[in-house]
Design a protein around this motif. Structure first.
Motif, PDB file in Angstrom:
ATOM      1  N   GLY A 145     130.230  15.634  82.202  1.00 32.39           N
ATOM      2  CA  GLY A 145     131.000  14.568  82.851  1.00 32.39           C
ATOM      3  C   GLY A 145     130.672  14.496  84.337  1.00 32.39           C
ATOM      4  O   GLY A 145     130.279  13.459  84.863  1.00 32.39           O
ATOM      5  N   SER A 146     130.806  15.639  85.017  1.00 34.41           N
ATOM      6  CA  SER A 146     130.513  15.691  86.450  1.00 34.41           C
ATOM      7  C   SER A 146     129.042  15.989  86.710  1.00 34.41           C
ATOM      8  O   SER A 146     128.566  15.822  87.830  1.00 34.41           O
ATOM      9  CB  SER A 146     131.359  16.795  87.113  1.00 34.41           C
ATOM     10  N   GLY A 147     128.327  16.446  85.671  1.00 37.05           N
ATOM     11  CA  GLY A 147     126.947  16.930  85.832  1.00 37.05           C
ATOM     12  C   GLY A 147     125.974  15.973  86.506  1.00 37.05           C
ATOM     13  O   GLY A 147     125.140  16.409  87.306  1.00 37.05           O
ATOM     14  N   PRO A 148     126.030  14.652  86.214  1.00 35.11           N
ATOM     15  CA  PRO A 148     125.070  13.776  86.885  1.00 35.11           C
ATOM     16  C   PRO A 148     125.126  13.906  88.416  1.00 35.11           C
ATOM     17  O   PRO A 148     124.083  13.851  89.074  1.00 35.11           O
ATOM     18  CB  PRO A 148     125.490  12.373  86.414  1.00 35.11           C
ATOM     19  N   ALA A 149     126.323  14.138  88.971  1.00 34.77           N
ATOM     20  CA  ALA A 149     126.416  14.280  90.432  1.00 34.77           C
ATOM     21  C   ALA A 149     125.673  15.532  90.907  1.00 34.77           C
ATOM     22  O   ALA A 149     125.074  15.537  91.993  1.00 34.77           O
ATOM     23  CB  ALA A 149     127.877  14.335  90.879  1.00 34.77           C
ATOM     24  N   TYR A 150     125.704  16.595  90.093  1.00 35.99           N
ATOM     25  CA  TYR A 150     124.973  17.804  90.494  1.00 35.99           C
ATOM     26  C   TYR A 150     123.474  17.483  90.555  1.00 35.99           C
ATOM     27  O   TYR A 150     122.757  17.940  91.444  1.00 35.99           O
ATOM     28  CB  TYR A 150     125.148  18.981  89.517  1.00 35.99           C
ATOM     29  N   VAL A 151     123.023  16.703  89.570  1.00 41.47           N
ATOM     30  CA  VAL A 151     121.591  16.383  89.516  1.00 41.47           C
ATOM     31  C   VAL A 151     121.214  15.431  90.659  1.00 41.47           C
ATOM     32  O   VAL A 151     120.138  15.557  91.254  1.00 41.47           O
ATOM     33  CB  VAL A 151     121.221  15.803  88.140  1.00 41.47           C
ATOM     34  N   PHE A 152     122.132  14.502  91.003  1.00 36.29           N
ATOM     35  CA  PHE A 152     121.841  13.628  92.141  1.00 36.29           C
ATOM     36  C   PHE A 152     121.703  14.468  93.410  1.00 36.29           C
ATOM     37  O   PHE A 152     120.835  14.218  94.250  1.00 36.29           O
ATOM     38  CB  PHE A 152     122.951  12.563  92.322  1.00 36.29           C
ATOM     39  N   HIS A 153     122.555  15.485  93.525  1.00 31.24           N
ATOM     40  CA  HIS A 153     122.458  16.332  94.722  1.00 31.24           C
ATOM     41  C   HIS A 153     121.175  17.166  94.686  1.00 31.24           C
ATOM     42  O   HIS A 153     120.571  17.421  95.736  1.00 31.24           O
ATOM     43  CB  HIS A 153     123.695  17.233  94.833  1.00 31.24           C
ATOM     44  N   LEU A 154     120.765  17.566  93.501  1.00 34.49           N
ATOM     45  CA  LEU A 154     119.488  18.274  93.377  1.00 34.49           C
ATOM     46  C   LEU A 154     118.357  17.375  93.896  1.00 34.49           C
ATOM     47  O   LEU A 154     117.475  17.833  94.637  1.00 34.49           O
ATOM     48  CB  LEU A 154     119.251  18.647  91.906  1.00 34.49           C
ATOM     49  N   ILE A 155     118.407  16.087  93.527  1.00 35.74           N
ATOM     50  CA  ILE A 155     117.366  15.152  93.995  1.00 35.74           C
ATOM     51  C   ILE A 155     117.402  15.057  95.524  1.00 35.74           C
ATOM     52  O   ILE A 155     116.367  15.139  96.192  1.00 35.74           O
ATOM     53  CB  ILE A 155     117.564  13.756  93.354  1.00 35.74           C
ATOM     54  N   GLU A 156     118.629  14.912  96.066  1.00 36.72           N
ATOM     55  CA  GLU A 156     118.746  14.804  97.532  1.00 36.72           C
ATOM     56  C   GLU A 156     118.160  16.027  98.232  1.00 36.72           C
ATOM     57  O   GLU A 156     117.425  15.914  99.213  1.00 36.72           O
ATOM     58  CB  GLU A 156     120.228  14.748  97.937  1.00 36.72           C
ATOM     59  N   THR A 157     118.508  17.205  97.717  1.00 37.01           N
ATOM     60  CA  THR A 157     118.098  18.422  98.429  1.00 37.01           C
ATOM     61  C   THR A 157     116.626  18.750  98.174  1.00 37.01           C
ATOM     62  O   THR A 157     115.964  19.316  99.047  1.00 37.01           O
ATOM     63  CB  THR A 157     119.007  19.608  98.053  1.00 37.01           C
TER      64      THR A 157
END
Ligand SMILES: NC(=O)c1ccc[n+]([C@@H]2O[C@H](COP(=O)([O-])OP(=O)(O)OC[C@H]3O[C@@H](n4cnc5c(N)ncnc54)[C@H](OP(=O)(O)O)[C@@H]3O)[C@@H](O)[C@H]2O)c1
Length: 270
Positions: A172-184
């Motif tokens: 549910g919240s996981g896509p945001a973790y992956v978006f942050h992975l992309i940012e970093t």
């Protein structure tokens, strides 16, 4: 329940924002007649108005399904409008994060078939994953929910609602973790001298491509990682940082999932 039952009796979509619109687009693409769908929303988009569905019209007497896609905080306003459909064979499906089955049983009666679903944002591009569970009266309705929610991606069935908070923490919240992975990841490229737009293009395509490969390959992700890690090579140098037991992913991501799980539990308690 067959597609034909839904087409004949009607499907009501309560709340047609981001998630509701993604599902509606999937149903229409798959051939559900627009004339079988009733959308209730205070400000539907132009696309919804142009799609041929009934918009804020009088509802059918005995819809096959009512799908609830309003924000959890709007639930108190939204449920009284549809409470009269409770107690029959209308199937209620909610995608609202954090609203437990018991809240819907209170509104519609425990004899109503009720399915709780947790989708995620890649549903917007048909690549979501949705976990579902149902109340005692809703076990047969899980097939209907799976059919409708598979219009926006994969669907998995839970052993019970007790797993929903952990699901929220992973997918549910996981896509945001992956978006942050992309940012970093992109920021890491910039720190090593790449222009920002090039670093972002590389990071996005790398995450999307690796995700696609992880879904398609026969090997599990651990083996795929081993396959691209030459001894003493560049990937190994990076993985020694990322796989550090104290400061790397093995500690970081489980802590993040736990934090989301705990917050989801708190929100479900109200
Ligand atoms: N987006 C996701 O990826 C995602 C993932 C998991 C779960 N969910 C769940 O899906 C639900 C919808 O999320 P969303 O992102 O689609 O939110 P959203 O874009 O804000 O959509 C909600 C829609 O419901 C409308 N609405 C508000 N009160 C209503 C009422 N009384 N009757 C009918 N419609 C009403 C809103 O209209 P106004 O804007 O005019 O108020 C809005 O168009 C939430 O419960 C959320 O927890 C979403």
């Amino acid at each position: 329940m067959q597609d034909t039952t839904i087409a004949a009796r009607g499907l009501v979509l309560l709340g047609c924002g981001k998630m509701g619109s993604a599902m509606l687009a999937g149903w229409l693409d798959r051939g559900l007649p627009a004339s079988s769908v009733w959308v209730q929303d205070p400000a539907p988009s132009l696309w919804v108005h142009g799609s041929g569905v009934h918009v804020n019209a009088e509802l059918p007497n005995n819809p096959a399904v009512i799908l609830i896609a309003v924000k959890p905080q709007m639930m108190g306003d939204a449920l009284p409008d549809i409470a009269a459909f409770g107690g029959g064979d209308t199937v209620f499906i909610s995608v609202a994060a954090g609203t437990p089955l018991s809240a819907f049983e209170e509104a519609f009666g425990a004899a109503s078939p009720i399915v709780r679903a947790m989708p995620n944002t890649p549903a917007a591009v048909g690549r979501g994953i949705t976990a579902i569970c149902a109340n005692a009266a809703g076990q047969a309705a899980l097939d209907t929910a799976e059919m409708l929610l598979s219009a926006v991606g994969d669907v998995v069935r839970l052993d019970g609602e007790h797993q929903m908070d952990a699901v929220t923490g992973v997918s549910g919240s996981g896509p945001a973790y992956v978006f942050h992975l992309i940012e970093t990841l992109a920021a890491g490229g910039v720190a090593q001298g790449l222009p920002e737009d090039l670093a972002m293009q590389l990071a996005k395509a790398t995450v999307a491509g690796a995700g696609h490969l992880a879904m398609e390959a026969d090997e599990d992700p651990g083996q795929l990682r081993v396959n691209v890690t030459s001894p003493n090579g560049t990937t190994q140098a990076a993985l020694e940082v990322l796989m550090d037991k104290k400061s790397g992913f093995p500690s970081l991501l489980p802590r993040a999932v736990k934090a989301a799980h705990e917050r989801s539990e708190e929100l479900s308690r109200g």
